[in-house]
Design an enzyme around this catalytic site. Structure first.
Site, PDB file in Angstrom:
ATOM      1  N   GLY A   1      80.739 -42.615 -68.529  1.00 20.49           N
ATOM      2  CA  GLY A   1      79.681 -42.363 -68.782  1.00 20.49           C
ATOM      3  C   GLY A   1      79.217 -41.289 -69.998  1.00 20.49           C
TER       4      GLY A   1
ATOM      5  CB  SER B   1      86.027 -43.945 -65.929  1.00 19.43           C
ATOM      6  OG  SER B   1      84.907 -43.370 -65.177  1.00 19.43           O
TER       7      SER B   1
ATOM      8  CG  ASN C   1      82.608 -52.336 -66.485  1.00 16.59           C
ATOM      9  OD1 ASN C   1      82.886 -51.596 -66.844  1.00 16.59           O
ATOM     10  ND2 ASN C   1      80.917 -51.315 -66.185  1.00 16.59           N
TER      11      ASN C   1
ATOM     12  CD  GLU D   1      81.274 -44.346 -60.312  1.00 15.79           C
ATOM     13  OE1 GLU D   1      80.747 -45.438 -60.418  1.00 15.79           O
ATOM     14  OE2 GLU D   1      82.036 -43.919 -61.021  1.00 15.79           O
ATOM     15  CE1 TYR D   2      80.343 -48.812 -57.079  1.00 14.31           C
ATOM     16  CE2 TYR D   2      78.923 -50.129 -55.607  1.00 14.31           C
ATOM     17  CZ  TYR D   2      79.469 -50.479 -56.579  1.00 14.31           C
ATOM     18  OH  TYR D   2      78.653 -50.998 -57.676  1.00 14.31           O
TER      19      TYR D   2
ATOM     20  CG  ASP E   1      73.262 -52.674 -80.647  1.00 14.67           C
ATOM     21  OD1 ASP E   1      74.206 -52.164 -79.792  1.00 14.67           O
ATOM     22  OD2 ASP E   1      71.948 -53.172 -80.633  1.00 14.67           O
TER      23      ASP E   1
ATOM     24  N   GLY F   1      75.485 -49.482 -77.440  1.00 15.34           N
ATOM     25  CA  GLY F   1      74.500 -48.860 -76.586  1.00 15.34           C
ATOM     26  C   GLY F   1      74.330 -47.148 -75.700  1.00 15.34           C
TER      27      GLY F   1
ATOM     28  CG  HIS G   1      88.113 -45.415 -61.626  1.00 15.43           C
ATOM     29  ND1 HIS G   1      86.333 -45.386 -62.076  1.00 15.43           N
ATOM     30  CD2 HIS G   1      88.009 -44.101 -62.005  1.00 15.43           C
ATOM     31  CE1 HIS G   1      85.923 -44.015 -62.401  1.00 15.43           C
ATOM     32  NE2 HIS G   1      86.736 -44.007 -62.661  1.00 15.43           N
ATOM     33  CG  ASN G   2      83.571 -48.758 -61.202  1.00 12.52           C
ATOM     34  OD1 ASN G   2      84.896 -47.596 -61.747  1.00 12.52           O
ATOM     35  ND2 ASN G   2      82.328 -49.337 -61.765  1.00 12.52           N
TER      36      ASN G   2
ATOM     37  CG  MET H   1      79.327 -46.000 -71.939  1.00 17.04           C
ATOM     38  SD  MET H   1      79.740 -46.340 -70.222  1.00 17.04           S
ATOM     39  CE  MET H   1      81.938 -45.567 -71.270  1.00 17.04           C
TER      40      MET H   1
ATOM     41  CE  LYS I   1      85.438 -47.398 -65.443  1.00  9.04           C
ATOM     42  NZ  LYS I   1      84.597 -48.541 -64.823  1.00  9.04           N
TER      43      LYS I   1
ATOM     44  N   GLY J   1      78.151 -53.432 -79.853  1.00 12.00           N
ATOM     45  CA  GLY J   1      77.808 -53.405 -78.642  1.00 12.00           C
ATOM     46  C   GLY J   1      77.966 -51.120 -78.878  1.00 12.00           C
TER      47      GLY J   1
END
Length: 305
Positions: free
Chosen positions: A116, A114, A88, A173-174, A30, A9, A169-170, A11, A166, A7
């Site tokens: 990004g 984390s 994720n 973040e929200y 990929d 992408g 953590h998210n 990240m 994580k 992968g």
């Protein structure tokens, strides 16, 4: 140290570059052949030739692709090899996947990541789960990816602990983003504050609410002072929901996180069925006026600029 990375992408590609800069050999795969170092998973595994370490594969793919990738990898790897899931994933799925790979003697580490698009430059915060020996084996990878200094990495516990950390953590973040967003809307609506972007910018030093998210909010306001170019529609990627579900399972109240998740749901409604029901009931019990869809004033008034 060498590893395969599935992968490449937004990240994954940057992670490959950061690890290579740290001196690691990274063979990336990929489906986009123009950025891939291998033709398929078998080719990628075959290019890992170090005799003094187990083969290590880092999987960085969307949630729906993880199981097919792991199933194929299970037939390509040998006893003692290691798979790291850096996507994720839901933490409960980590336990199932670790058990699946263990039947062939393949070890598993889950790692919440984390950082990004800024991770290439600043490093990635890493939260991993797995047994101590396996985590120690892949520490050179974590050291290459994490930010410089003492922070940015935790071995949170056994398999699943990394993605659970994580997830929380998210969820946090929200809630933080929602607080900044509500403050932005209130400042925009009030006439007394004449320069909202400068107010946000001033909070970046010396205040208790300074943060990287605040820095990013300021960047956005510099590009689009009133956010006129953006529709007020926000998706959720899953971790916020999982955080609220885990809180329910553990009887832990998380009102700020839950409210921030529900605010995203509300953002996707052009007209709220729930508010229609409330308006209807107010009209029924108190004769309060309602606005019809044909009423010119039915549309929500725009925020004052």
């Amino acid at each position: 140290m060498e590893l395969g990375l599935v992968g490449l992408g937004k990240m994954g590609g940057n992670m490959r570059e950061r690890m290579r800069a740290a001196g690691l050999k990274v063979v990336g795969f990929d489906h986009n052949a123009s950025i891939s170092d291998a033709t398929d998973l078998a080719d990628m595994v075959g290019k890992l030739t170090a005799a003094d370490q187990p083969k290590v594969i880092w999987v960085m793919v969307p949630v729906q692709a993880i199981d097919p990738v792991l199933t194929e990898l299970a037939d390509l790897l040998s006893e003692g090899d290691i798979v790291i899931d850096g996507g994720n994933s839901r933490w409960t799925d980590d336990i199932r996947r670790a058990e699946q790979l263990a039947t062939k003697g393949i070890k598993f580490v889950d790692c919440g990541v984390s950082g990004g698009v800024w991770g290439l430059e600043n490093g990635y915060a890493l939260m991993c789960g797995g047994d101590t020996e396996t985590v120690a084996t892949v520490m050179p990878i974590f050291e290459a990816l994490k930010p410089e200094g003492e922070f940015g990495f935790v071995h949170a516990g056994k398999v699943g602990a990394g993605h659970f950390a994580k997830m929380v953590h998210n969820g946090i973040e929200y809630a933080i983003m929602q607080a900044y967003a509500e403050g932005f809307e209130l400042l925009e609506a009030a006439e007394i504050v004449e320069n909202v972007p400068e107010a946000f910018d001033s909070w970046r030093e010396g205040t208790v609410i300074r943060s990287w998210l605040l820095d990013l909010m300021v960047n956005a306001l510099k590009e689009d002072t009133h956010l006129d170019k953006i529709r007020g529609y926000a998706e959720d990627s899953g971790e916020g929901r999982w955080t609220v579900e885990a809180a329910i399972d553990h009887a832990v109240p998380v009102p700020a996180i839950a409210a921030s998740l529900f605010a995203r749901f509300a953002s996707r409604q052009d007209d709220s069925p729930a508010m229609k029901a409330i308006a209807a009931m107010r009209n029924q019990f108190g004769g309060h006026a309602v606005k019809g869809a044909e009423d010119p004033s039915y549309a929500t008034p725009p925020i004052k600029h």
